[in-house]
Enzyme design. Structure first.
Site, PDB file in Angstrom:
ATOM      1  N   CYS A  73      10.575  23.919 -35.488  1.00 15.90           N
ATOM      2  CA  CYS A  73      10.605  25.199 -34.772  1.00 15.90           C
ATOM      3  C   CYS A  73      11.688  26.103 -35.358  1.00 15.90           C
ATOM      4  O   CYS A  73      12.649  25.627 -35.952  1.00 15.90           O
ATOM      5  CB  CYS A  73      10.944  24.976 -33.301  1.00 15.90           C
ATOM      6  SG  CYS A  73       9.902  23.778 -32.466  1.00 15.90           S
ATOM      7  N   ASP A  74      11.506  27.399 -35.115  1.00 17.27           N
ATOM      8  CA  ASP A  74      12.592  28.335 -35.435  1.00 17.27           C
ATOM      9  C   ASP A  74      12.432  29.584 -34.593  1.00 17.27           C
ATOM     10  O   ASP A  74      11.304  29.999 -34.304  1.00 17.27           O
ATOM     11  CB  ASP A  74      12.598  28.702 -36.930  1.00 17.27           C
ATOM     12  CG  ASP A  74      13.918  29.360 -37.309  1.00 17.27           C
ATOM     13  OD1 ASP A  74      14.926  28.630 -37.407  1.00 17.27           O
ATOM     14  OD2 ASP A  74      13.955  30.603 -37.451  1.00 17.27           O
ATOM     15  N   SER A  75      13.569  30.144 -34.205  1.00 14.32           N
ATOM     16  CA  SER A  75      13.552  31.390 -33.428  1.00 14.32           C
ATOM     17  C   SER A  75      14.404  32.433 -34.123  1.00 14.32           C
ATOM     18  O   SER A  75      15.491  32.112 -34.612  1.00 14.32           O
ATOM     19  CB  SER A  75      14.123  31.156 -32.019  1.00 14.32           C
ATOM     20  OG  SER A  75      13.344  30.205 -31.326  1.00 14.32           O
ATOM     21  N   ALA A 111       8.630  30.234 -33.735  1.00 14.35           N
ATOM     22  CA  ALA A 111       7.555  29.645 -34.543  1.00 14.35           C
ATOM     23  C   ALA A 111       7.559  28.138 -34.350  1.00 14.35           C
ATOM     24  O   ALA A 111       8.613  27.528 -34.172  1.00 14.35           O
ATOM     25  CB  ALA A 111       7.770  29.991 -36.015  1.00 14.35           C
TER      26      ALA A 111
END
Ligand SMILES: Nc1nc2c(ncn2[C@H]2C[C@H](O)[C@@H](COP(=O)(O)OP(=O)(O)OP(=O)(O)O)O2)c(=O)[nH]1
EC number: 3.6.1.9
Length: 198
Positions: A73-75, A111
């Site tokens: 994940c990434d923000s 994501a």
């Protein structure tokens, strides 16, 4: 089939645990800073920037454990002018970020990429529109005195499930996405793979 969350994020772990998802957590062990530098140089749109980082994390762990499903994940926080904010490195920079966001809308993109045997097999990017109310310097100082130790780990300098809620007049989008992953689409996919009951 085992699920690995390739993340050190406590918010992401808490969300999957609360949703009843069976998983193991493992730090992705990627050099995010150099990856971010090359992605910024490539001028990627925020959505693609977050997707690329999420894929990097998922693939790194999937190559170590090819038999599992691996969720990366990434923000990222994107201001209206396209500026991408990373996690603040100091309380002073956190105050600067909050002043930049004060009285304006920004978007938070989260994501998720799922990898298997070293290949991406599913991906989803979601975004929430975050309407920050006008913040006085006095509020910013008091907020950071109370929240810096927690919010320093959060892009945007807020935990929406905590005192970060006080920053906003409106949010359009999923609470889960704000915390750090598009949870409902992830749960949908996990049901197709038998990790969760349909
Ligand atoms: N609990 C919580 N965390 C938030 C919120 N907004 C942003 N974050 C966190 C989620 C992520 O941990 C962090 C964004 O940074 P990254 O996406 O690079 O993840 P991080 O480095 O924390 O962990 P990871 O790369 O997944 O090991 O900000 C929020 O409202 N609540």
């Amino acid at each position: 089939m085992r699920l690995i969350l390739a993340s050190g994020s406590s918010g992401r772990r808490a969300m999957l645990e609360a949703a009843g998802v069976p998983f193991e957590a493992m730090a992705p062990g990627v050099d995010e800073e150099s990856a971010k530098a090359s992605l910024r140089a490539a001028g990627l749109a925020p959505r693609d920037f977050a997707d690329a980082l999420a894929e990097l994390k998922a693939l790194k762990v999937s190559n170590r454990d090819p038999g599992a499903l691996v969720l990366g994940c990434d923000s990222v926080v994107a201001l209206e002018d396209g500026t991408l904010l990373d996690k603040a490195e100091s309380k002073a920079q956190a105050a600067e970020h909050l002043r930049l966001m004060s009285g304006k809308r920004h978007h938070l993109y989260s994501a998720a990429v799922i990898a298997e045997a070293g290949e991406p097999v599913w991906r989803f990017v979601d975004r929430a529109a975050m309407y920050v109310r006008p913040l006085s310097d006095a509020f910013i100082d008091a907020y950071l005195d109370r929240e810096w130790d927690q919010a320093r780990w959060c892009v945007g300098v807020y935990r929406i499930e905590g005192p970060g809620a006080q920053l906003f007049s409106r949010i359009d989008g999923s609470h889960f996405t704000v915390i750090g992953l598009p949870l409902l689409p992830v749960l949908d996919y996990l049901r197709t793979r038998g990790i969760l009951a349909s």
